[in-house]
Design an enzyme around this catalytic site. Structure first.
Site, short mmCIF file in Angstrom:
data_model
loop_
_atom_site.label_atom_id
_atom_site.label_comp_id
_atom_site.label_asym_id
_atom_site.label_seq_id
_atom_site.Cartn_x
_atom_site.Cartn_y
_atom_site.Cartn_z
N ARG A 1 -0.26 10.57 7.37
CA ARG A 1 -0.05 9.47 6.44
C ARG A 1 -1.22 8.50 6.46
O ARG A 1 -1.02 7.29 6.51
CB ARG A 1 1.23 8.70 6.80
CG ARG A 1 2.48 9.51 6.75
CD ARG A 1 2.95 9.60 5.34
NE ARG A 1 4.30 10.13 5.28
CZ ARG A 1 4.65 11.10 4.45
NH1 ARG A 1 3.75 11.63 3.66
NH2 ARG A 1 5.89 11.52 4.40
N LYS B 1 7.52 12.69 -9.52
CA LYS B 1 7.45 13.58 -8.35
C LYS B 1 6.54 12.93 -7.31
O LYS B 1 5.58 12.22 -7.68
CB LYS B 1 6.96 14.96 -8.74
CG LYS B 1 5.48 15.11 -9.00
CD LYS B 1 5.15 16.59 -9.12
CE LYS B 1 3.67 16.86 -8.96
NZ LYS B 1 2.85 16.45 -10.08
N ASP C 1 -10.14 16.62 8.69
CA ASP C 1 -9.18 16.49 7.61
C ASP C 1 -8.31 17.73 7.68
O ASP C 1 -8.68 18.74 8.27
CB ASP C 1 -10.00 16.44 6.31
CG ASP C 1 -9.12 16.39 5.10
OD1 ASP C 1 -8.11 15.67 5.15
OD2 ASP C 1 -9.44 17.07 4.12
N ASP D 1 -13.48 17.70 3.43
CA ASP D 1 -13.97 18.34 2.22
C ASP D 1 -13.81 17.49 0.97
O ASP D 1 -14.37 17.80 -0.06
CB ASP D 1 -13.24 19.67 1.99
CG ASP D 1 -11.81 19.45 1.57
OD1 ASP D 1 -11.20 18.49 2.09
OD2 ASP D 1 -11.29 20.20 0.74
#
Lengths: 369, 1190
Positions: free
Chosen positions: B799, B577, B414, B826
């Site tokens: 993505r 946002k 990740d 994590d």
């Protein structure tokens, strides 16, 4: 190591100052810095390289070859004579005995074999009987005994172990000693005569003590002890093994060699490892320091032929052998030692070449560039 | 693996609401609704008893035994034991019964104890008191008596006893704060809401009048999903239906905080709570070593069967002669004679099986398990993997996979929180192209006098000014950050000191905190949310209040969030946002180009960017929106889908305000770790949800991509230009051309002439690649894609949705070569991939502990992965590989002589060794040395392993457990067995070897073989040991001594209670004979000779990298100098060596040479090594960098 230390230094700076967002107290769960837990125990780290192994190979070679030669020479110096008296060939003196054999023969069949010794046998001479194709190591056979009976246990004497089947009881009476091993006790009698050149035949004294392991005779095998010191009384109520001619308490006249502690029985009870085996029968002790135990000349072996081997294609032998510190005649060890020693030596040379050619290349060559 | 897939499928069906047919109706307070609504059917639900224990007192023995014998090995030994009991076998049942009994008992005791602890814990939980409202009064009850429908009173700091629907709280607004730290580790306080219509029922009496039912789905394990509806009946009116979502559900295990009390109704109890459902254990992962071991076992089982079969057949051939079958001296019993020949043959076959069964020893399983269990402690003990900041070291959740750490080929990592710190810092924002940078950012602390704004392009006109402020307000409003007042925690003391209370922000998203803090520095401070009004302190120190009307929460699919607020002046704003890709298409005006340029610029720099947009709403529009949301939220079926549609309809036609940039710094030594992993031959894939440019920048920073790396793109942008098919073929051609022109040499991967490729693929394209086509050509696409990936040293997937991460892992896992995969992450979004990969590693990060809990191993930081794999993984692998091979070897040595002996004892199953030896060989004579070896062996120092990652390649692909090596060990075992047996045979061959002429029997024969055997196998292990600590010395020589002492004792006395005394004095008699000693020495030498020669020869002629380094290490007395060019030791490739030699930069060489002479020759080398250790480590790193750039 260095990083370990630096981590420690940081410890003081951080642990108190920064807590996780929840504000939970930082409990130091830092693992101990011990050599074991950090997998840094001091250790010797040998590596098998051509260089390090080389000396070992040469040393093995140099040690083994002399040992081998010593063993080989010793083995070669041992006198050994084997006489096969099975009597399957018609020319054999024991042919007749071997042919018409039956268990319930009243008169024993005796045959004699003559032989001559080209060289005298010095020091003590050991007389063996040898059997071939006799599977003393068969599982059914090996376990067919009762050690506690043989150790003098009175209960086992009356109630032998089930392992002894089908040689456990006879006519409802317990067999002593029970089991297949005892039942098949070797019962040929061998006698040795020296034929003097003047024609007289002198019987050679055969010692029948000291042929079994001391511990077997004195600890493992014991006669049962009853109220009576008389063996006959103690064995009262037991049956003799089916194939035996005499009960166990009549094996020998000597009370120290009678009953379960009869050495012939003890020797026989130690089952052989391989189907071809020999067992110590008698010892011919050296009686004078000057004359050889068995001088050169002609001998006669008189056999009371009792033991049938024809049915299972067995052979019977009588062996006379002298003994050295390494036992009887056996060239195997000597040859093996010499061979292994030579191989090691040869490999040492090969490795030396390899070490010189490649050893330096693989490690140091690149480093010194 | 399949299990996993099935589970996924099941869970998908469970969550997919289209299949949601079964719902439960809960009558609050067990009160019937007013008549006429629905038939009152009381449903039966389990009580609130938690049962985590597996056994009860009564079923423990049968159930535990059943569980244990379900293991194939235990079952095998049980069968052997039973066979021994039933038929007349050569060895007593004790020989296999005792070890089996021991193993079973120990396991049963361990499991029983654990279960007892669970019982105790269960009881404690079940007995603990809860407060229930009955008939308007508070009643205390034991927790396990709680039933669905009960109204529960929970006070502050109490833990919820079951899953509850919040009805009302002590607060007027019907909210409460909850921490779910013990559930998912997120320590932040989360706000839960009561349904508006019930929040006023906040006394016992009032609650008694509440008539309502709750309809909700049947329990399912997802902690964050809940769909339900509450129907409130008021007098005579139609019931009011309100939606219930996860924000209304208080989960068992969570704790109430900062709220005096709440009333809630139980909906899921006992084993149906989400917490209990989450307890279900994960599917077992099996390591590659275990698979090899099982394969070897099958081979040995076949050997065992064929041995038994051969012997049985030969026995009957040999016995065809009745005089052999039953000579006069050895007759059978009557019952034996009468047995049918087939039964006899079968019994014989079984007896042979029993005789040879030791070839698969019980102790191997025990030893392997002990090795894994005890060995895993070294990981938790490792000081270097301890992180002072978190105060935790590495965690081992499954010790079954230790050795798999040494076999990893693909690493899926990740990005956020794993490669990076997940410690966000607000860097800049850009409003209409004007860039604002707050000064003096220091980990969220504001330095005095640094509140100014630096305007790079300071020409905001009046219009700009307005936009700018709107932008700041938007960021202050559009978030889900909570304010935590410090006073409530630490008392007032601090507040007095500083004049005003300090407060800090809490959020599940660190980005938001960074943004809000950034805004604070730019002059707009978000104060709090009070009475549904957000308060902002603006630059003029005035408080502005905005009424919060709606929050359109963030989700990873939309990648944006919105709020609808009403300003003080009554204007309705919608602020949104989100990621640029999800904002730009929805923007209709604003300075899109300038912002886009800035966003792209920032993304390339590796910053996380967000765009902010807004729109003004008219009241009518707002009404529509409310309507839309209400219907979507009320839907019981397909709620998610309907909500998504609603959001999509609402969030459009924006006016772009600007963008923000937040930096997430790389973790300490992340780049170094990735570089090491690359050198170790692992392929590192980064899977992230971030946008491509940001992710790519991180990849460059973390050295996943180098300057020289040629980047291949497989993104939506490219597939828009060409079609997917062509792109794929293009790329594969590029990669393969390169591939074809070079000789295939895995080791040259590091050299420069080899062009390495990096692939970037995005989620959308990946879906296209994976999507099954109509004509079934998917396989083709997938194959091409895999082919490309195989040739890329690094792949970046951006993505990505969480499920896609798992998909990628699965794709690689089941590709042609079946590589070993490792996933590290994590966050909760990494759990699926952590569960999917062969080895899952969790980082104890900031986003909760879900990843760490679901992982096989958890480490505090990404950098610890290096030691985990390169050192621990490597060690565990070589240790267990040796353990497995050695175990098979020593049992071949053990059993093969017995097999040979059958040819000399008339195939009568006579054992060669005494029962005691048969029993104890694996248990005590040879067990400890190999166990200790497999715990502490280190073939190379760990510093070297860490410094030279390429050593990892030496053990790749399960190389120590290949069939070739397995066969070598087996043949070595057979050779040794032949040597033992025939050596003893020729020694015994019809002669005596005592000096008193007495003869030895079969037991001496066996004892001689056994003595040679014990010594040989132990010394063989000694020869393989590279790391002799005092422990090794102790166990190896101790084992041999123990054997001798045991034999002396065993043969030393007449043992009472034994019906045979066959070993009496056998060992001593043997030792009293000189030739026996000579024979033992000779046979040991001969047995060990071939292996030593093979080792030395291979080392000299075809050394592996490991061996070269060992040699070099040896040359420099233990510790390799830090300056030794390890790369030169890899000179298995001549070209590389030449290249090194022809290196034009010769200036380096003299200095290096100087170093060797100094280090190698110096007598006081040791003192140097310790004092220079620190320095050396650094120089090694820098040198490593050099090497690659040359």
């Amino acid at each position: 190591m260095a990083s370990g230390y630096s981590a420690k230094e940081e410890d003081g700076h951080h642990s108190g100052a920064l807590g996780p967002a929840g504000g939970a107290a930082v409990r130091s769960r830092k693992p101990d810095n011990t050599a074991f837990k950090q997998q840094r125990l001091p250790a010797w780290q040998p590596i098998l390289t051509a260089g390090t192994v080389l000396p070992a190979f040469f040393i093995i070679g140099l040690l083994f070859i002399p040992i081998g030669i010593g063993l080989y020479v010793t083995s070669n110096n041992i006198r050994e004579l084997q006489i096969d008296y099975t009597g399957t060939e018609s020319s054999s003196p024991c042919f007749a005995c071997s042919q018409n054999y039956s268990w319930n023969m009243t008169t024993p069949c005796v045959c004699s074999v003559s032989f001559s010794l080209d060289q005298p046998f010095e020091s003590n001479v050991f007389m063996y009987y040898g059997l071939s194709n006799f599977y003393q190591n068969h599982r059914r056979y090996v376990k067919s005994r009762d050690d506690s009976q043989l150790n003098g246990n009175l209960n086992s004497l009356k109630e032998p172990s089930k392992e002894c089947e089908p040689y456990r009881t006879n006519d409802g009476k317990p067999i002593a000693p029970c089991g297949a091993i005892a039942n098949s006790l070797f019962n040929d009698t061998l006698a040795l005569y020296y034929n003097d050149p003047n024609g007289t035949e002198t019987q050679i004294q055969l010692v029948k003590r000291g042929i079994a392991w001391w511990t077997d005779k004195h600890v493992k095998f014991r006669n049962p002890v009853g109220d009576d010191s008389n063996l006959t009384a103690i064995f009262q109520g037991t049956a003799k093994p089916v194939n035996w001619q005499k009960p166990v308490y009549e094996l020998d006249s000597d009370p120290e060699n009678n009953g379960f502690i009869n050495e012939d029985l003890i020797v026989w009870m130690r089952t052989a490892a391989l189907p071809t085996f020999r067992k110590l029968y008698r010892i011919i002790e050296k009686n004078s320091s000057t004359s050889p135990t068995l001088p050169r000349g002609n001998y006669t072996l008189k056999i009371t032929y009792n033991y049938p081997v024809r049915s299972f294609e067995g052979r019977k032998r009588m062996i006379l052998s002298t003994i050295s510190w390494m036992g009887g005649k056996n060239p195997f060890l000597g040859i093996a030692y010499i061979t292994v020693g030579s191989i090691c030596f040869f490999l040492g040379v090969v490795l030396l070449i390899i070490h010189h050619k490649y050893g330096s290349r693989s490690s140091s060559a690149d480093l010194t560039h | 693996m399949d299990f996993n897939a099935i589970r996924n499928l099941i869970s998908r069906y469970c969550t997919g609401e289209e299949n949601w047919v079964d719902s439960r109706t809960v009558y609050i307070g067990h009160r019937e609704p007013p008549p006429g609504t629905e038939a009152y059917i009381p449903q039966r639900f389990p009580d609130n008893r938690i049962v985590s224990s597996k056994y009860t007192f009564w079923n423990f023995v049968p159930k535990n035994l059943f569980e244990q014998f379900r293991r194939i090995a235990n079952f095998y030994f049980l069968i052997i034991f039973l066979v021994q009991l039933i038929i007349d076998t050569p060895t007593s049942p004790i020989t296999s019964g005792l070890p089996l009994f021991f193993v079973i008992t120990v396991t049963a005791i361990k499991q029983g104890y654990e279960d007892w602890l669970r019982h105790k814990a269960d009881n404690a939980v079940n007995q603990c008191p809860v407060h229930i409202i009955q008939h308007g009064k508070v009643v205390r009850k034991q927790s396990h008596k709680l039933r669905v429908g009960d109204i529960v009173l929970v006070k502050e700091d109490e833990t919820f006893p079951c899953d509850l629907i919040l009805l009302s709280t002590s607060r007027d607004d019907g909210t409460c704060f909850v921490t779910t730290a013990s559930l998912d580790g997120e320590s932040s306080h989360k706000t839960y809401y009561a349904v508006q219509d019930t929040k006023s029922f906040n006394t016992e009496q009032e609650l008694d009048t509440l008539r309502a039912t709750i309809e909700c789905e049947q329990p399912q394990p997802d902690l964050y999903k809940f769909v339900g509806r509450i129907n409130i009946y008021q007098e005579r009116d139609e019931p009011i239906a309100r939606p219930l979502g996860s924000e209304n559900v208080l989960l068992r295990g969570a704790t109430l905080k900062n709220t005096e009390y709440v009333y809630a109704v139980a909906i899921y109890t006992g084993m149906e709570t989400k917490m209990a459902l989450n307890y279900q254990s994960k599917s077992q992962k099996r390591s590659a070593v275990e698979k090899s071991m099982n394969a070897f076992l099958i081979v040995y089982l076949c050997i065992l069967l064929s041995k038994a079969l051969i012997n049985t057949v030969l026995k009957y051939v040999w016995q065809a002669n009745p005089n052999r079958d039953e000579p006069w001296y050895n007759e059978k019993t009557e019952s034996e004679r009468q047995r049918h020949v087939l039964i006899r043959a079968f019994t014989d076959f079984l007896a042979f099986m029993v005789l040879f069964n030791y070839i698969i020893p019980v102790s191997m399983y025990v030893t392997v398990e002990m090795q894994k269990f005890l060995g895993s402690y070294f990981i938790t003990w490792d000081e270097e993997m301890f992180d002072d900041e978190i105060g935790e070291g590495a965690l081992v959740n499954t010790s079954d996979l230790n050795e798999e750490l040494g076999q990893v080929e693909y690493i899926f990592t990740d990005k956020t929180g794993t490669l990076t710190e997940n410690n966000m810092e607000f860097i800049e924002c850009c409003v209409d192209g004007h860039v604002y940078v707050p000064h003096a950012i220091c980990n969220g602390q504001i330095l005095p006098g640094a509140l100014g704004i630096d305007m790079i392009d300071s020409s905001p006109g009046p219009d700009g000014k307005e936009h700018e402020e709107l932008f700041f307000r938007a960021l202050c409003l559009c978030h889900t950050v909570q304010v935590k007042e410090e006073e409530t925690v630490d008392g007032i003391k601090r507040g007095i000191h500083q004049g005003k209370g300090t407060s800090f922000y809490i959020s599940s998203s660190p980005d938001e905190v960074a943004l809000v803090e950034g805004m604070k520095r730019l002059g707009f401070t978000y104060l709090r949310l009070k009475d549904n009004h957000m308060e902002i302190l603006n630059r003029e120190d005035e408080i502005e209040r905005f009424e919060l009307l709606e929050v359109l929460n963030f989700d990873s699919v939309r990648r944006r969030m919105s709020v609808i607020v009403r300003s003080g002046t009554g204007e309705l704003y919608l602020f949104c946002k989100g990621a640029d890709s999800s904002i730009f298409p929805r923007v209709i005006s604003g300075k899109v180009e300038q912002v886009r340029a800035r966003v792209e610029h920032n993304a390339v720099e590796g910053l996380r960017t967000l765009c902010v947009a807004y729109k003004l709403l008219t009241f009518e529009e707002y009404q529509d929106i409310c309507q839309l949301l209400e219907t979507a939220k009320l839907a019981l079926q397909e709620r998610d889908k309907k909500l998504a549609e609603a959001y999509d309809a609402i969030e459009r036609d924006f006016i772009l305000l600007g963008a923000t940039a937040v930096e997430d710094r790389l973790q300490d030594k992340a780049a170094d770790t990735i570089e090491s992993l690359h050198k170790a031959g692992m392929k590192v894939w980064v899977l992230t949800g971030d946008k491509m440019e940001t992710a790519a920048a991180t990849c460059y920073a973390s050295k996943l991509f180098r300057r020289s790396t040629q980047i291949l793109e497989l993104t939506t942008k490219r597939t828009e230009e060409q079609n997917l098919h062509d792109v794929l073929f293009d790329l594969s051609r590029t990669v393969l051309r390169q591939h074809g022109s070079l000789t295939r040499d895995t080791f040259s991967g590091l050299s420069n002439e080899f062009q390495d490729y990096g692939l970037i693929i995005d989620g959308a394209t990946l879906t296209a690649v994976m999507k099954p086509d109509q004509d079934g050509s998917t396989g083709n696409y997938k194959e091409i894609f895999l082919e490309i990936c195989r040739n890329c040293s690094a792949v970046l997937c951006c993505r990505m949705a969480p499920l896609q991460k798992a998909q990628i892992v699965k794709l690689i896992k089941f590709s042609k070569e079946h590589p070993i995969t490792l996933a590290i992450g994590d966050g909760a979004n990494d759990v699926s991939m952590i569960l999917e990969a062969h080895v899952g590693i969790g980082i104890m990060g900031k986003e909760g502990r879900q990843a760490a809990r679901n992982s096989d191993y958890a480490i505090p930081k990404f950098k610890h992965l290096k030691k985990m794999l390169l050192v621990h993984g490597h060690y565990y692998y070589i240790r267990i590989a040796e353990l497995v091979q050695y175990f098979f070897y020593k049992n071949v040595c053990f059993i093969f002589p017995q097999f040979l002996y059958q040819f000399f004892c008339g195939f009568s199953q006579q054992p060669l060794y005494d029962t005691a030896y048969l029993t104890l060989y694996n248990i005590s004579f040879t067990s400890l040395p190999i166990l200790l070896y497999s715990l502490i062996e280190q073939h190379i120092n760990m510093d070297i392993l860490k410094r030279d990652p390429s050593l990892y390649r030496d053990i790749a692909k399960n190389s120590l457990l290949r069939w070739r090596i397995f066969i070598y060990w087996t043949f070595l075992g057979v050779f040794d067995a032949v040597v033992f047996f025939f050596g003893a045979y020729f020694l015994f061959d019809n002669t005596t070897f005592t000096s008193n002429g007495q003869m030895f029997g079969n037991w001496t024969f066996g004892t001689l073989v056994f003595t040679v055997l014990v010594f040989t196998v132990t010394l063989k292990l000694a020869l393989d040991t590279h790391y002799w600590t005092w422990i090794n010395h102790f166990v190896i020589w101790g084992s041999l001594l123990f054997y001798v002492v045991f034999s002396l004792l065993w043969g030393g006395i007449i043992w009472p209670f034994l019906n045979y005394q066959r070993m009496y004095y056998v060992f001593m008699q043997m030792l009293s004979s000189g030739p026996a000693w000579l024979c033992i020495i000779l046979l040991i030498t001969v047995s060990l000779l071939p292996d030593v020669v093979k080792k030395v020869m291979c080392r000299a002629l075809w050394p592996t990298t490991t061996e070269r380094i060992q040699n070099a290490d040896k040359l420099y007395q233990g510790h390799l100098s830090e300056f030794t060019p390890l790369s030169s030791l890899h000179a298995s490739h001549h070209k590389a060596a030449d290249a090194h030699h022809l290196n034009p930069r010769r200036s380096e060489h003299p200095s290096k040479k100087l170093m060797y002479t100094h280090w190698g020759g110096g007598a006081d080398y040791c003192t140097f090594s310790s004092s220079f250790g620190h320095l050396g480590l650094h120089s090694a790193y820098s040198w490593g960098g050099h090497e690659t750039s040359v």
